[in-house]
Design a protein around this motif. Structure first.
Motif, mmCIF file in Angstrom:
data_model
loop_
_atom_site.group_PDB
_atom_site.id
_atom_site.type_symbol
_atom_site.label_atom_id
_atom_site.label_comp_id
_atom_site.label_asym_id
_atom_site.label_seq_id
_atom_site.Cartn_x
_atom_site.Cartn_y
_atom_site.Cartn_z
ATOM 1 N N VAL A 71 0.836 -1.212 0.000
ATOM 2 C CA VAL A 71 0.000 0.000 0.000
ATOM 3 C C VAL A 71 0.864 1.253 0.000
ATOM 4 O O VAL A 71 0.413 2.330 -0.386
ATOM 5 N N GLN A 72 2.109 1.114 0.431
ATOM 6 C CA GLN A 72 3.017 2.259 0.460
ATOM 7 C C GLN A 72 3.748 2.436 -0.874
ATOM 8 O O GLN A 72 4.421 3.461 -1.076
ATOM 9 N N ALA A 73 3.648 1.461 -1.753
ATOM 10 C CA ALA A 73 4.442 1.499 -2.984
ATOM 11 C C ALA A 73 3.575 1.530 -4.252
ATOM 12 O O ALA A 73 3.699 2.428 -5.079
ATOM 13 N N ARG A 74 2.706 0.561 -4.404
ATOM 14 C CA ARG A 74 1.855 0.494 -5.593
ATOM 15 C C ARG A 74 0.529 -0.166 -5.210
ATOM 16 O O ARG A 74 0.307 -1.340 -5.503
ATOM 17 N N PRO A 75 -0.338 0.593 -4.564
ATOM 18 C CA PRO A 75 -1.606 0.025 -4.087
ATOM 19 C C PRO A 75 -2.432 -0.586 -5.211
ATOM 20 O O PRO A 75 -2.411 -0.103 -6.340
ATOM 21 N N ARG A 76 -3.179 -1.615 -4.849
ATOM 22 C CA ARG A 76 -3.981 -2.308 -5.844
ATOM 23 C C ARG A 76 -5.146 -1.455 -6.317
ATOM 24 O O ARG A 76 -5.473 -1.433 -7.494
ATOM 25 N N TYR A 77 -5.795 -0.761 -5.386
ATOM 26 C CA TYR A 77 -7.018 -0.032 -5.720
ATOM 27 C C TYR A 77 -6.843 1.468 -5.497
ATOM 28 O O TYR A 77 -6.207 1.884 -4.515
ATOM 29 N N TRP A 78 -7.435 2.241 -6.385
ATOM 30 C CA TRP A 78 -7.340 3.699 -6.346
ATOM 31 C C TRP A 78 -8.728 4.311 -6.484
ATOM 32 O O TRP A 78 -9.567 3.813 -7.243
ATOM 33 N N GLY A 79 -8.932 5.400 -5.778
ATOM 34 C CA GLY A 79 -10.124 6.203 -6.011
ATOM 35 C C GLY A 79 -9.916 7.150 -7.178
ATOM 36 O O GLY A 79 -8.854 7.142 -7.808
ATOM 37 N N GLN A 80 -10.921 7.953 -7.451
ATOM 38 C CA GLN A 80 -10.857 8.894 -8.573
ATOM 39 C C GLN A 80 -10.129 10.181 -8.216
ATOM 40 O O GLN A 80 -9.717 10.928 -9.115
ATOM 41 N N GLY A 81 -9.984 10.453 -6.949
ATOM 42 C CA GLY A 81 -9.247 11.625 -6.522
ATOM 43 C C GLY A 81 -10.145 12.808 -6.200
ATOM 44 O O GLY A 81 -11.268 12.928 -6.693
ATOM 45 N N THR A 82 -9.626 13.664 -5.329
ATOM 46 C CA THR A 82 -10.310 14.902 -4.978
ATOM 47 C C THR A 82 -9.282 16.033 -4.976
ATOM 48 O O THR A 82 -8.175 15.871 -4.477
ATOM 49 N N GLN A 83 -9.660 17.158 -5.540
ATOM 50 C CA GLN A 83 -8.729 18.263 -5.700
ATOM 51 C C GLN A 83 -8.639 19.074 -4.409
ATOM 52 O O GLN A 83 -9.660 19.453 -3.819
ATOM 53 N N VAL A 84 -7.422 19.347 -3.993
ATOM 54 C CA VAL A 84 -7.155 20.253 -2.874
ATOM 55 C C VAL A 84 -6.308 21.398 -3.412
ATOM 56 O O VAL A 84 -5.255 21.166 -4.004
ATOM 57 N N THR A 85 -6.798 22.604 -3.225
ATOM 58 C CA THR A 85 -6.079 23.790 -3.664
ATOM 59 C C THR A 85 -5.871 24.714 -2.477
ATOM 60 O O THR A 85 -6.834 25.066 -1.788
ATOM 61 N N VAL A 86 -4.618 25.054 -2.240
ATOM 62 C CA VAL A 86 -4.276 25.944 -1.131
ATOM 63 C C VAL A 86 -3.712 27.230 -1.727
ATOM 64 O O VAL A 86 -2.642 27.228 -2.325
ATOM 65 N N SER A 87 -4.462 28.303 -1.553
ATOM 66 C CA SER A 87 -4.073 29.560 -2.165
ATOM 67 C C SER A 87 -4.724 30.719 -1.429
ATOM 68 O O SER A 87 -5.847 30.597 -0.937
ATOM 69 N N SER A 88 -4.006 31.819 -1.371
ATOM 70 C CA SER A 88 -4.577 33.017 -0.767
ATOM 71 C C SER A 88 -5.225 33.884 -1.835
ATOM 72 O O SER A 88 -5.774 34.938 -1.517
#
Length: 122
Positions: free
Chosen positions: A105-122
């Motif tokens: 799981v630390q190297a090449r996990p079997r399953y992945w989600g679609q992802g969620t965007q995080v944006t940090v900006s002022s």
């Protein structure tokens, strides 16, 4: 059918907090290690944090130690990433991951989600 669905991303100002959540289905959640990866524009994906199947072990990339906390609820089939003191360099798409192996799981996990965007900006 395995599904990992992330939520909680969005826009934050530097120093603020966000909490990412991931709901898992289609596998025996308590038997799987979980992790969060992220990918910033123009950069490779990197492991952010991982947690063992019952939560007894956690690891973090150096850049988030002391600011991010990974946790899980096996009763709810959920894994979380609490992100405090956010920095612009935390901007990325964050992915929830699962694998039966604590090592894998630390190297090449079997399953992945679609992802969620995080944006940090002022």
């Amino acid at each position: 059918q395995v599904q990992l669905v992330e939520s909680g991303g969005g826009l934050a100002q530097p120093g603020e907090s966000l909490r990412l959540s991931c709901v898992a289905s289609g596998f025996t959640f308590s038997s799987y290690a979980m992790s969060w990866y992220r990918q910033a524009p123009g950069k490779e994906r990197e492991l952010v944090a991982a947690i063992s199947s019952y939560g007894g072990s956690t690891i973090y990339v150096d850049s988030v130690k002391g600011r991010f906390t990974i946790s899980r609820s096996n009763a709810k089939n959920m894994v979380y990433l609490q992100m405090n003191s956010l920095k612009p360099e935390d901007t990325a798409v964050y992915y929830c991951n699962a694998d039966p192996s604590w090592i894998i799981v630390q190297a090449r996990p079997r399953y992945w989600g679609q992802g969620t965007q995080v944006t940090v900006s002022s």
